[in-house]
Motif scaffolding. Structure first.
Motif, short mmCIF file in Angstrom:
data_model
loop_
_atom_site.label_atom_id
_atom_site.label_comp_id
_atom_site.label_asym_id
_atom_site.label_seq_id
_atom_site.Cartn_x
_atom_site.Cartn_y
_atom_site.Cartn_z
N ARG A 1 8.66 8.66 -1.49
CA ARG A 1 7.68 7.60 -1.21
C ARG A 1 6.43 7.86 -2.03
NH1 ARG A 1 6.26 8.97 5.13
NH2 ARG A 1 5.92 11.20 4.86
N ARG A 2 5.63 6.81 -2.14
CA ARG A 2 4.39 6.92 -2.91
C ARG A 2 3.39 5.89 -2.39
NH1 ARG A 2 2.63 3.93 -7.04
NH2 ARG A 2 4.67 3.05 -7.56
N SER A 3 2.16 6.30 -2.21
CA SER A 3 1.10 5.37 -1.84
C SER A 3 0.55 4.70 -3.10
CB SER A 3 -0.03 6.08 -1.10
OG SER A 3 0.44 6.58 0.13
N GLY B 1 -1.68 3.70 -5.97
CA GLY B 1 -2.79 4.43 -6.59
C GLY B 1 -2.54 5.91 -6.76
N ASP B 2 -1.56 6.46 -6.04
CA ASP B 2 -1.25 7.88 -6.18
C ASP B 2 -0.52 8.14 -7.49
OD1 ASP B 2 -2.41 8.34 -3.80
OD2 ASP B 2 -0.58 8.89 -2.72
N GLN B 3 -0.89 9.19 -8.17
CA GLN B 3 -0.21 9.56 -9.41
C GLN B 3 1.08 10.31 -9.12
OE1 GLN B 3 -1.22 8.56 -12.51
NE2 GLN B 3 -2.73 7.39 -11.33
N GLU B 4 1.05 11.15 -8.08
CA GLU B 4 2.20 12.00 -7.78
C GLU B 4 2.95 11.46 -6.56
OE1 GLU B 4 3.39 14.50 -9.52
OE2 GLU B 4 1.80 14.21 -11.01
N PRO B 5 4.22 11.10 -6.73
CA PRO B 5 5.01 10.64 -5.58
C PRO B 5 5.46 11.82 -4.73
CG PRO B 5 6.39 10.69 -7.53
CD PRO B 5 4.99 11.05 -7.97
N GLU B 6 5.82 11.55 -3.48
CA GLU B 6 6.43 12.55 -2.61
C GLU B 6 7.94 12.41 -2.75
OE1 GLU B 6 7.16 13.39 2.15
OE2 GLU B 6 5.48 12.12 1.52
N SER C 1 0.83 -1.21 0.00
CA SER C 1 0.00 0.00 0.00
C SER C 1 0.86 1.26 0.00
CB SER C 1 -0.93 0.01 1.22
OG SER C 1 -0.18 -0.06 2.42
N ARG C 2 2.13 1.12 0.43
CA ARG C 2 3.03 2.28 0.48
C ARG C 2 4.40 1.87 -0.03
NH1 ARG C 2 2.04 3.57 6.71
NH2 ARG C 2 2.00 1.31 6.66
#
Length: 229
Positions: free
Chosen positions: A133-135, A137-142, A119-120
């Motif tokens: 990091r990126r969750s 389903g998220d399009q934009e990573p951190e 999930s992460r």
């Protein structure tokens, strides 16, 4: 204290650590803390030197480690890296190889990671350096640096295993307070060019034991000797 084939998760984790020569351990406790303390006492600490860090309020991995920092300063070998190991994971990851990788690369922290669904995700570059990091389903990573935005597609998204090797100097660098995720500290320090590295553990068995169905599968794996008891 949940059991798999008659052995608690805590016993299994401690046995693995002991097999790699680890004798000094501190255990974070919160839920049913007194039961865990009594269990350790009844089993003579499984032949290890064990201290307990009681958390009246859950502090997450970062806060829990910061609270227990005194233990590492008082260690017989305070300069050596130490291992942080979630109790609710079962694995065959070679901790000796992981520590060797950590030392050879003079890392601040080394994280065992795998290429699997989660999930992460943590994001790493070609040097195995943590970059964000990126969750799922998220399009934009951190990302930790704006310069990484253009190369985000080249970063590897990997799943963290809950096992780290950490250099003691990290403890003084954790400026976060109270309850916090250690990943928050890792991302901040990686942005400052500290070495927060990935140890690829794809070749090893690993299973999260946070769900009943995963416990049942782990019990089956142990019976079939997919993983040694």
């Amino acid at each position: 204290l949940v059991e798999i084939n008659g052995r608690t998760l805590l016993e299994i984790a401690l046995s693995r650590l002991r097999s790699f020569g680890i004798r000094e351990v501190i255990i974070n406790v919160h839920h049913f803390a007194d039961m865990i303390v009594e269990y350790l006492k009844t089993n003579d600490n499984f032949g290890m030197s064990i201290e307990v860090s009681r958390e009246e309020v859950l502090l997450d991995t970062g806060g829990g480690l910061k609270k227990a920092a005194y233990f590492f300063a008082d260690s017989s070998r305070p300069e050596e890296p130490f291992i942080v190991h979630n109790v609710d994971v079962l694995s065959t990851i070679d901790l000796r190889r992981m520590v060797q990788f950590h030392n050879e690369n003079q890392a601040l922290a080394t994280l065992a990671v795998e290429d699997r669904k989660t999930s992460r995700y943590l994001l790493f570059d070609e040097r195995r350096q943590l970059c964000g990091r990126r969750s799922a389903g998220d399009q934009e990573p951190e990302l930790i640096r704006s310069s990484l935005v253009q190369s985000a597609q080249q970063l590897q998204a990997l799943a963290f295993s809950g096992i780290h090797v950490i250099s003691p100097r990290l403890l003084a660098m954790m400026t976060e307070d109270r309850a916090f995720s250690i990943i928050t500290s890792y991302l901040r320090l990686a942005a400052q060019e500290e070495k927060i590295l990935a140890f690829r553990a794809d070749e090893y068995y690993w299973r999260d034991l946070g769900k009943p169905e995963n416990l049942a599968q782990a019990a089956q794996d142990l019976k079939q000797k997919v993983i040694a008891q």
